[in-house]
Scaffold this active site. Structure first.
Site, PDB file in Angstrom:
ATOM      1  N   GLN A  66       0.771  -1.246   0.000  1.00 43.98           N
ATOM      2  CA  GLN A  66       0.000   0.000   0.000  1.00 43.98           C
ATOM      3  C   GLN A  66       0.802   1.296   0.000  1.00 43.98           C
ATOM      4  OE1 GLN A  66      -3.405   2.303   2.664  1.00 43.98           O
ATOM      5  NE2 GLN A  66      -2.940   0.211   3.191  1.00 43.98           N
ATOM      6  N   GLU A 188       1.277  -1.374   8.241  1.00 43.97           N
ATOM      7  CA  GLU A 188       0.489  -0.241   8.724  1.00 43.97           C
ATOM      8  C   GLU A 188       0.399  -0.112  10.251  1.00 43.97           C
ATOM      9  OE1 GLU A 188      -1.471   2.285   7.122  1.00 43.97           O
ATOM     10  OE2 GLU A 188      -1.765   2.894   9.187  1.00 43.97           O
ATOM     11  N   ASP A 217       0.622   3.655   6.055  1.00 42.29           N
ATOM     12  CA  ASP A 217       0.881   3.304   4.655  1.00 42.29           C
ATOM     13  C   ASP A 217       0.582   4.471   3.718  1.00 42.29           C
ATOM     14  OD1 ASP A 217       1.806   0.751   5.001  1.00 42.29           O
ATOM     15  OD2 ASP A 217      -0.144  -0.197   4.800  1.00 42.29           O
ATOM     16  N   GLY A 296      -7.613  20.192  19.254  1.00 42.99           N
ATOM     17  CA  GLY A 296      -7.204  21.600  19.307  1.00 42.99           C
ATOM     18  C   GLY A 296      -7.742  22.301  20.542  1.00 42.99           C
ATOM     19  N   GLY A 297      -7.792  23.603  20.462  1.00 41.76           N
ATOM     20  CA  GLY A 297      -8.204  24.402  21.614  1.00 41.76           C
ATOM     21  C   GLY A 297      -9.713  24.576  21.744  1.00 41.76           C
TER      22      GLY A 297
HETATM   23  N1  COA Z   1      11.705 -10.304  -9.191  1.00 40.07           N
HETATM   24  C1  COA Z   1      12.379 -11.092  -8.319  1.00 40.07           C
HETATM   25  N2  COA Z   1      12.329 -10.901  -6.989  1.00 40.07           N
HETATM   26  C2  COA Z   1      11.553  -9.895  -6.539  1.00 40.07           C
HETATM   27  C3  COA Z   1      10.820  -9.059  -7.390  1.00 40.07           C
HETATM   28  C4  COA Z   1      10.935  -9.307  -8.772  1.00 40.07           C
HETATM   29  N3  COA Z   1      10.283  -8.550  -9.648  1.00 40.07           N
HETATM   30  N4  COA Z   1      10.141  -8.175  -6.636  1.00 40.07           N
HETATM   31  C5  COA Z   1      10.430  -8.447  -5.363  1.00 40.07           C
HETATM   32  N5  COA Z   1      11.274  -9.472  -5.294  1.00 40.07           N
HETATM   33  C6  COA Z   1      11.876 -10.073  -4.100  1.00 40.07           C
HETATM   34  C7  COA Z   1      12.750  -9.117  -3.354  1.00 40.07           C
HETATM   35  O1  COA Z   1      13.981  -8.977  -3.990  1.00 40.07           O
HETATM   36  C8  COA Z   1      12.846  -9.817  -1.994  1.00 40.07           C
HETATM   37  O2  COA Z   1      13.794 -10.816  -2.052  1.00 40.07           O
HETATM   38  P1  COA Z   1      15.035 -10.978  -1.016  1.00 40.07           P
HETATM   39  O3  COA Z   1      14.445 -10.841   0.358  1.00 40.07           O
HETATM   40  O4  COA Z   1      15.533 -12.337  -1.314  1.00 40.07           O
HETATM   41  O5  COA Z   1      16.006  -9.924  -1.298  1.00 40.07           O
HETATM   42  C9  COA Z   1      11.494 -10.490  -1.900  1.00 40.07           C
HETATM   43  O6  COA Z   1      10.881 -10.401  -3.180  1.00 40.07           O
HETATM   44  C10 COA Z   1      10.524  -9.967  -0.888  1.00 40.07           C
HETATM   45  O7  COA Z   1      10.541  -8.570  -0.735  1.00 40.07           O
HETATM   46  P2  COA Z   1      10.085  -7.936   0.639  1.00 40.07           P
HETATM   47  O8  COA Z   1      10.044  -6.497   0.504  1.00 40.07           O
HETATM   48  O9  COA Z   1      10.957  -8.487   1.715  1.00 40.07           O
HETATM   49  O10 COA Z   1       8.591  -8.498   0.789  1.00 40.07           O
HETATM   50  P3  COA Z   1       7.863  -9.164   2.039  1.00 40.07           P
HETATM   51  O11 COA Z   1       6.535  -9.581   1.535  1.00 40.07           O
HETATM   52  O12 COA Z   1       8.657 -10.184   2.725  1.00 40.07           O
HETATM   53  O13 COA Z   1       7.675  -7.917   3.062  1.00 40.07           O
HETATM   54  C11 COA Z   1       6.910  -5.723   3.698  1.00 40.07           C
HETATM   55  C12 COA Z   1       6.659  -6.969   2.863  1.00 40.07           C
HETATM   56  C13 COA Z   1       5.868  -4.704   3.329  1.00 40.07           C
HETATM   57  C14 COA Z   1       6.815  -6.066   5.184  1.00 40.07           C
HETATM   58  C15 COA Z   1       8.324  -5.185   3.402  1.00 40.07           C
HETATM   59  O14 COA Z   1       8.452  -5.020   2.010  1.00 40.07           O
HETATM   60  C16 COA Z   1       8.646  -3.869   4.096  1.00 40.07           C
HETATM   61  O15 COA Z   1       8.921  -3.821   5.278  1.00 40.07           O
HETATM   62  N6  COA Z   1       8.648  -2.771   3.313  1.00 40.07           N
HETATM   63  C17 COA Z   1       9.013  -1.454   3.812  1.00 40.07           C
HETATM   64  C18 COA Z   1       7.940  -0.850   4.640  1.00 40.07           C
HETATM   65  C19 COA Z   1       6.628  -0.776   3.930  1.00 40.07           C
HETATM   66  O16 COA Z   1       6.481  -0.188   2.893  1.00 40.07           O
HETATM   67  N7  COA Z   1       5.632  -1.341   4.593  1.00 40.07           N
HETATM   68  C20 COA Z   1       4.254  -1.101   4.257  1.00 40.07           C
HETATM   69  C21 COA Z   1       3.750  -1.956   3.235  1.00 40.07           C
HETATM   70  S1  COA Z   1       2.139  -1.410   2.892  1.00 40.07           S
END
Ligand code: COA
Length: 475
Positions: A66, A188, A217, A296-297
């Site tokens: 998001q 979030e 988010d 607020g106030g």
């Molecule tokens: N091709 C190949 N690999 C891909 C890819 C693509 N097109 N797109 C993503 N990936 C891989 C990434 O390289 C990563 O691999 P790695 O861990 O081996 O390096 C993997 O997919 C997962 O990415 P990640 O961001 O860790 O996803 P997740 O589902 O495990 O975590 C979140 C999700 C949201 C918790 C995390 O991305 C995060 O903390 N983001 C920052 C904060 C944020 O925006 N949070 C709010 C989300 S609404």
């Protein structure tokens, strides 16, 4: 028909080309278009027809879920060409989350990815990296919200990107900024809790509460969009890109700024506008949860209206704004409170807020929330009906302004979405449906990256743009 289509795409290309020129005007042309101050002459095109605010800006959108998609959707509404890179076969995880129509992209995805193009690339595949490098060279901004370190692990380090394209802006959402939690994944509600929102939301006697508004988010996505636009503006002077970082904890804390204000005010004594003060409950050493007290106030509270026994949203937010205290007293049938020293001044009222709101509520429960709204607004008393999502979805004025929009989608049919909440008078947003997974892969390879047919075939045959076959996966 085919001819017409070709002509149209030629025109589209020409207008995209000219849009890019607006941003990167050749010095001679710029001088010609400029007036005496070196600034462009005001366009004489009709309002809303002089292109979009961010036309000519191309975004390499590596966002998911998001926070990041909120940001790039806004940029797309302002006219940027947003190219969303997704993992082959899977795409943004939200495509398949909270599914309501079998086989179609979820509302979670469609409502956060309007006006974008989708290309599928395996970013860890050699040929995928080749495509990504070309995208880096062609785009102005890379936006990502992967877990910390994921972009680097793909080989897209700042050094690599900056070497390929010194003008590239790299914008990231992370859960936390540098510090003890920087490596943590964040969603979030984690951000709401870590950013000071949850500790200050809810009732004093109850546990901390998260809010339905996605301030962690979508709120951080909004912050990031402003950072990107500022970096684009600075790049016009410096010619170079920069990193933009928005931590969700910081974004939430920014939105909870008034509570940090109150934290510091505690040193000077109790927070008199909190109803806890009137109730004689002592304050601790940190800002308490304030229920529905106004931030607020001007004291406020949520009051029942006619029908509250059966309708969970038959309530109104009522603000006892000092300048209209007299009007409030007349409406609720307490005219003597206008001059009674126990009620006449805001200071005198503070310890009795609970009793005052109870009296006002005796009046509001005789009216519907919309009747209260009408009566109060006639005499400038600020009130707000508690609107349900059903009421908002059906509200004609929101449809008229484009804040609530009906969109058609090839696999799910018609659905409602929230359009661009930021209205620019000369850059009108149209809401276009979200892309299907990889819908624009071919056109991006050919038209944006200018790969030859031979190169495209080579990249495709390598498997870098498609999901691994099931047998390969198993092997
Ligand atoms: N091709 C190949 N690999 C891909 C890819 C693509 N097109 N797109 C993503 N990936 C891989 C990434 O390289 C990563 O691999 P790695 O861990 O081996 O390096 C993997 O997919 C997962 O990415 P990640 O961001 O860790 O996803 P997740 O589902 O495990 O975590 C979140 C999700 C949201 C918790 C995390 O991305 C995060 O903390 N983001 C920052 C904060 C944020 O925006 N949070 C709010 C989300 S609404």
């Amino acid at each position: 028909m085919a001819k017409k289509k070709r002509k149209k795409s030629k025109q589209a290309k020409a207008s995209k080309k000219s849009a890019r020129k607006v941003v990167k005007l050749a010095p001679k042309k710029a001088a010609k278009r400029a007036n005496g101050n070196g600034l462009p002459r005001p366009s004489n095109r009709p309002w809303g027809q002089a292109g979009k605010a961010l036309e000519g800006v191309r975004i390499l959108d590596f966002t998911h879920v998001q926070s990041g998609p909120t940001c790039t959707q806004l940029l797309a509404w302002f006219g940027a060409d947003v190219i969303k890179v997704e993992r082959p076969g899977v795409g943004d995880i939200t495509r398949g989350q909270l599914v309501d129509v079998k086989g179609a992209d979820s509302l979670y995805f469609t409502m956060l990815n309007h006006n974008k193009r989708s290309i599928t690339i395996d970013s860890k595949h050699l040929q995928g990296k080749r495509v990504l490098d070309e995208l880096v060279k062609t785009c102005d901004v890379l936006v990502e919200n992967f877990a910390p370190g994921a972009l680097d692990r793909m080989g897209l380090t700042w050094e690599h990107i900056h070497k390929l394209n010194p003008r590239m802006i790299v914008a990231s959402v992370k859960g936390f900024g540098p510090g003890p939690y920087e490596d943590c994944k964040v969603y979030e509600n984690v951000a709401q809790c870590a950013g000071g929102s949850a500790s200050t939301t809810g009732f004093r006697e109850g546990p901390p509460l998260v809010t339905g508004a996605q301030i962690g988010d979508s709120g951080t996505g909004l912050h990031l969009a402003l950072g990107i636009v500022s970096a684009l503006y600075q790049r016009m002077r410096t010619g170079r890109g920069q990193k933009v970082l928005c931590a969700m904890q910081d974004g939430v804390l920014n939105l909870a700024r008034v509570k940090l204000r109150d934290q510091q005010r505690l040193k000077a004594g109790p927070l008199t506008e909190y109803s806890q003060y009137g109730e004689g409950v002592p304050f601790g050493d940190s800002v308490p949860r304030a229920g529905n007290d106004s931030g607020g106030g001007q004291p406020g509270w949520i009051l029942k209206c006619k029908g509250w026994e059966t309708d969970p949203n038959a309530y109104i937010y009522f603000i006892t704004q000092a300048p209209v205290w007299g009007e409030i007293c007349d409406l609720i049938g307490e005219p003597t409170w206008k001059t009674d020293p126990e009620y006449a001044t805001p200071r005198a009222r503070l310890p009795k807020l609970k009793a005052i709101f109870t009296r006002i509520e005796q009046w509001t429960t005789t009216k519907t929330k919309f009747e209260v709204m009408e009566i109060c607004n006639k005499v400038d008393i600020p009130v707000g009906p508690i609107l349900s999502m059903k009421e908002l979805a059906e509200e004609p004025s929101l449809r008229k302004t484009g804040t609530v929009v009906e969109v058609d989608h090839p696999t799910r049919g018609k659905y409602l979405t929230v359009g661009n909440p930021i209205k620019l008078s000369d850059s009108i947003s149209e809401v276009k449906r979200s892309p299907l997974l990889g819908e624009h892969t071919d056109e991006i390879l050919k038209d944006v990256l200018k790969f030859s047919a031979k190169d495209i075939a080579e990249i495709k045959n390598s498997g870098a743009l498609s999901a691994p076959k099931k047998e390969e996966k198993a092997a």
